[in-house]
Design a protein around this motif. Structure first.
Motif, short mmCIF file in Angstrom:
data_model
loop_
_atom_site.label_atom_id
_atom_site.label_comp_id
_atom_site.label_asym_id
_atom_site.label_seq_id
_atom_site.Cartn_x
_atom_site.Cartn_y
_atom_site.Cartn_z
N THR A 13 32.18 41.30 38.06
CA THR A 13 31.89 39.87 38.07
C THR A 13 30.79 39.53 39.07
OG1 THR A 13 34.17 39.35 37.46
CG2 THR A 13 32.89 37.57 38.45
N LYS A 14 29.86 38.73 38.62
CA LYS A 14 28.84 38.20 39.52
C LYS A 14 29.47 37.09 40.36
CE LYS A 14 26.28 37.38 35.91
NZ LYS A 14 25.21 36.94 34.99
N ASN A 15 29.19 37.09 41.67
CA ASN A 15 29.75 36.11 42.59
C ASN A 15 31.27 35.96 42.39
OD1 ASN A 15 29.97 34.13 44.52
ND2 ASN A 15 29.02 32.51 43.30
N PRO A 16 32.03 37.07 42.54
CA PRO A 16 33.47 37.04 42.24
C PRO A 16 34.27 36.07 43.12
CG PRO A 16 32.89 39.04 43.43
CD PRO A 16 31.59 38.38 43.05
N ASN A 17 33.82 35.84 44.35
CA ASN A 17 34.57 34.95 45.24
C ASN A 17 34.67 33.54 44.66
OD1 ASN A 17 34.74 37.09 47.00
ND2 ASN A 17 32.94 36.49 48.16
N ARG A 18 33.68 33.14 43.90
CA ARG A 18 33.69 31.81 43.27
C ARG A 18 34.25 31.88 41.84
NH1 ARG A 18 30.19 29.87 39.50
NH2 ARG A 18 30.04 27.60 39.26
N ASN A 19 33.81 32.88 41.08
CA ASN A 19 34.07 32.90 39.65
C ASN A 19 35.48 33.35 39.27
OD1 ASN A 19 31.50 31.96 39.11
ND2 ASN A 19 30.63 34.01 38.89
N ILE A 20 36.09 34.23 40.07
CA ILE A 20 37.43 34.70 39.73
C ILE A 20 38.45 33.55 39.76
CG2 ILE A 20 39.36 36.13 40.52
CD1 ILE A 20 37.34 37.73 39.03
N PRO A 21 38.51 32.71 40.83
CA PRO A 21 39.44 31.58 40.80
C PRO A 21 39.20 30.64 39.63
CG PRO A 21 38.69 31.97 43.04
CD PRO A 21 37.85 32.83 42.15
N ILE A 22 37.92 30.41 39.30
CA ILE A 22 37.60 29.53 38.16
C ILE A 22 38.17 30.12 36.88
CG2 ILE A 22 35.73 28.64 36.71
CD1 ILE A 22 34.05 28.37 39.23
N GLY A 23 37.95 31.42 36.67
CA GLY A 23 38.44 32.06 35.46
C GLY A 23 39.95 32.07 35.36
N LEU A 24 40.62 32.35 36.49
CA LEU A 24 42.09 32.41 36.50
C LEU A 24 42.72 31.06 36.20
CD1 LEU A 24 42.71 34.68 39.62
CD2 LEU A 24 43.56 35.14 37.33
N ILE A 25 42.36 30.06 36.99
CA ILE A 25 43.01 28.75 36.89
C ILE A 25 42.53 27.99 35.65
CG2 ILE A 25 43.35 26.54 38.05
CD1 ILE A 25 43.10 28.09 40.71
N GLY A 26 41.24 28.10 35.36
CA GLY A 26 40.68 27.40 34.20
C GLY A 26 41.31 27.85 32.90
N SER A 27 41.41 29.16 32.69
CA SER A 27 41.97 29.67 31.44
C SER A 27 43.45 29.31 31.32
CB SER A 27 41.79 31.19 31.36
OG SER A 27 42.40 31.85 32.45
N LEU A 28 44.18 29.32 32.42
CA LEU A 28 45.60 28.99 32.38
C LEU A 28 45.81 27.52 32.01
CD1 LEU A 28 48.49 30.00 32.81
CD2 LEU A 28 48.26 29.35 35.22
N LEU A 29 45.01 26.63 32.58
CA LEU A 29 45.14 25.20 32.28
C LEU A 29 44.85 24.90 30.82
CD1 LEU A 29 43.52 23.57 35.45
CD2 LEU A 29 45.93 23.54 34.79
N VAL A 30 43.77 25.47 30.31
CA VAL A 30 43.40 25.23 28.91
C VAL A 30 44.52 25.69 27.97
CG1 VAL A 30 41.82 25.94 27.07
CG2 VAL A 30 40.91 25.32 29.31
N CYS A 31 45.04 26.88 28.23
CA CYS A 31 46.06 27.44 27.34
C CYS A 31 47.38 26.68 27.42
CB CYS A 31 46.27 28.91 27.66
SG CYS A 31 44.82 29.93 27.31
N THR A 32 47.74 26.19 28.59
CA THR A 32 49.00 25.45 28.74
C THR A 32 49.00 24.19 27.89
OG1 THR A 32 49.35 26.29 30.98
CG2 THR A 32 50.51 24.28 30.37
N VAL A 33 47.90 23.47 27.89
CA VAL A 33 47.79 22.25 27.07
C VAL A 33 47.96 22.60 25.60
CG1 VAL A 33 46.23 20.42 26.33
CG2 VAL A 33 46.35 21.04 28.75
N PHE A 34 47.28 23.64 25.13
CA PHE A 34 47.39 24.04 23.73
C PHE A 34 48.83 24.43 23.39
CE2 PHE A 34 42.72 24.62 23.45
CZ PHE A 34 42.51 23.98 22.25
N TYR A 35 49.47 25.19 24.26
CA TYR A 35 50.82 25.68 23.97
C TYR A 35 51.81 24.54 23.80
CZ TYR A 35 49.61 30.55 24.95
OH TYR A 35 49.08 31.81 24.90
N LEU A 36 51.75 23.56 24.69
CA LEU A 36 52.70 22.45 24.61
C LEU A 36 52.50 21.65 23.33
CD1 LEU A 36 52.73 21.26 28.33
CD2 LEU A 36 54.47 22.58 27.11
#
Length: 517
Positions: free
Chosen positions: A247-270
């Protein structure tokens, strides 16, 4: 013994710098990889199993699983931003709690990734077999499911795992581009389902909301039993952390990828679970004593084969397509089935990807044979371990049913989540001054709640699943003390194989990104 051989974080970073993978993934690609890993068999297939375990109460199960994952995601984000290398929970445990704990976590991650990839392959085959059946050109029953599910050899599940493995050998960036297309297809299918199912919701279908109760430890039934199973629907967001080294700039991008993907999927699942239950109901099938039939059992298979229940949601191998078909939209049901068939391989891709990066890192530490960390000179991927993993995943998929594989995978995942949550708290005490690009908020509340939530779900897996986990852990310990303990680079006899700790590690380590693919 358990807490010996703690590998200094600076040494972990130095090792990754010496023998690393190319950095080529950005925040958007990581989020798409996370969504690709999360949205899959859990929502497309296990909705039926959750309905059998909890009835409409599966709505609670989705919420409980989402909350536990969200707490764990905050812990993962902090560690991933501090230690942006491959290995996920294994690497974090190595740098905080020592080699033996790290080995147990890494061994448990085999259940999360490799077994999960097999489960998704089986889920994919269910949709494809349904499509083939609708066209009148289906495979023989013997080749549609494995021997534990009324068949003999799940041919389609076996083949799709092999194809995905070959794609991963060709390269990460190529895989990520294919994954982005697959994610778009999956999201489009879920949106179409929501648009059609929500207007058809009937409040009558929610009246007996918890027909099987809340469940009991090791029972595998009830709302908590469903939550322990449906947890599989969220497994995958942590696979983003295994891509830290690419990952490029992992210190910034990893948290975005982790939390962002989880939030999107939770809304769809409910939304999807509400639409599925509300549109046609999700009434569990009971035995003569009034107890819910166990998922994956011969008794449930026999009940589902009867004309009275053959069209029940809890009996479907393709529940979302089944709901739309029951609402008299056969063309859209076919389209959703096609979308699942096209898109579920992205989940298989991410699961196998995550497994190979775990093994790659363990090999780089000497705990597994060196051949596992060989990188292909042309494709720049760990091709040896990718091929080995792919073969085993294919065999899992060919022989076992989806429910059994999913629950076993959840056991490994929950154990890893506990280790990460504990690791964050330990590191706050041991190394409070280390730079943290992302800090989990209220860690002394979030951390214990994450651990408690994981333990609650772990305890509500079936007794058979917990037994498999214990046996698997014991096998891993035997292998560790027979091979890994002696070959480890942290063994004083192998100290010359360790990368020296730089005199002054930069506050925020920089890595070579390498040529773009």
């Amino acid at each position: 013994m358990l807490f010996q051989r703690v590998k200094p974080l600076d040494q972990i970073l130095a090792t990754a710098e010496k023998k690393s993978l190319k950095r080529q993934l950005g925040a958007f690609q990581l989020t798409m990889l996370g969504i690709g890993a999360i949205i899959g068999t859990g929502i497309f297939v296990l909705t039926a199993e959750a309905g059998q375990k909890a009835g409409p109460g599966m709505m609670y199960a989705f919420v409980i699983a989402a909350v536990v994952c969200a707490l764990a995601a905050l812990c993962y984000s902090e560690l991933a931003s501090m230690i942006p290398v491959s290995g996920s929970a294994y690497t974090y445990s190595y740098g905080v709690m020592g080699e033996t704990i790290a080995w147990i976590v890494g061994w448990a991650l085999v259940l999360e990734y490799a077994v999960a990839a097999g489960a998704v392959s089986v889920g994919w085959s269910g949709y494809v077999n349904g499509l083939l059946k609708s066209t009148g050109v289906g495979l023989p029953q013997f080749l549609q499911t494995g021997p534990f599910d009324g068949g003999g050899f799940n041919l389609l599940a076996f083949l799709v795992a092999l194809v995905v493995t070959c794609l991963l050998v060709l390269g990460t960036s190529k895989s990520a581009k294919v994954n982005a297309v697959m994610v778009c297809i999956k999201v489009a299918a879920l949106i179409a389902f929501i648009v059609v199912a929500l207007p058809a919701v009937n409040k009558v279908n929610f009246e007996d909301f918890t027909p099987t109760g809340w469940g009991s430890p090791m029972g595998g039934i009830g709302v908590l039993g469903a939550a322990a199973s449906i947890f599989f629907a969220y497994v995958g967001f942590d696979a983003v952390s295994t891509a830290a080294e690419e990952t490029k700039n992992p210190n910034r991008n990893i948290p975005i990828g982790l939390i962002g993907s989880l939030l999107v999927c939770t809304v769809f699942y409910l939304l999807v679970s509400y639409g599925a239950v509300g549109a046609i109901g999700a009434k569990p099938l009971m035995d003569s004593a009034g107890n819910a039939l166990a998922t994956g059992s011969q008794a449930l298979a026999a009940a589902c084969a009867s004309p009275a229940h053959i069209n029940d949601l809890v009996c479907s191998k393709e529940p979302l397509a089944h709901v739309i078909r029951e609402l008299k939209f056969p063309w859209l049901a076919g389209a959703i089935g096609m979308a699942a068939s096209l898109a579920l391989p992205s989940v298989i891709l991410m699961m196998i990807y995550g497994q190979t990066r775990i093994f790659f890192t363990m090999s780089r530490d000497g705990l597994l044979p060196e051949a596992f960390s060989r990188v292909h000179p042309k494709f720049h991927t760990p091709h040896v371990i990718t091929l080995i993993t792919g073969v085993f995943v294919s065999l899992f998929a060919a022989l076992f049913p989806v429910g059994i594989l999913a629950d076993i995978s959840n056991a490994g995942t929950l154990f890893a989540f506990i280790a990460v949550s504990v690791g964050v708290m330990v590191l706050r005490i041991k190394d409070p001054g280390r730079k943290r690009s992302f800090r989990a908020p209220l860690i002394w509340l979030v951390g214990p709640l994450a651990v408690a939530g994981c333990l609650l779900l772990f305890a509500n897996l079936s007794g058979k699943t917990l037994m498999v986990f214990v046996v698997w852990a014991l096998i891993g310990l035997v292998f560790y003390f027979a091979y890994g303990y002696r070959k480890s680079h942290m063994n004083p006899a192998n100290a010359h194989m360790l990368e020296p700790i730089p005199a002054a590690m930069p506050a925020e380590p920089k890595f070579h990104e390498g040529p773009q693919a």
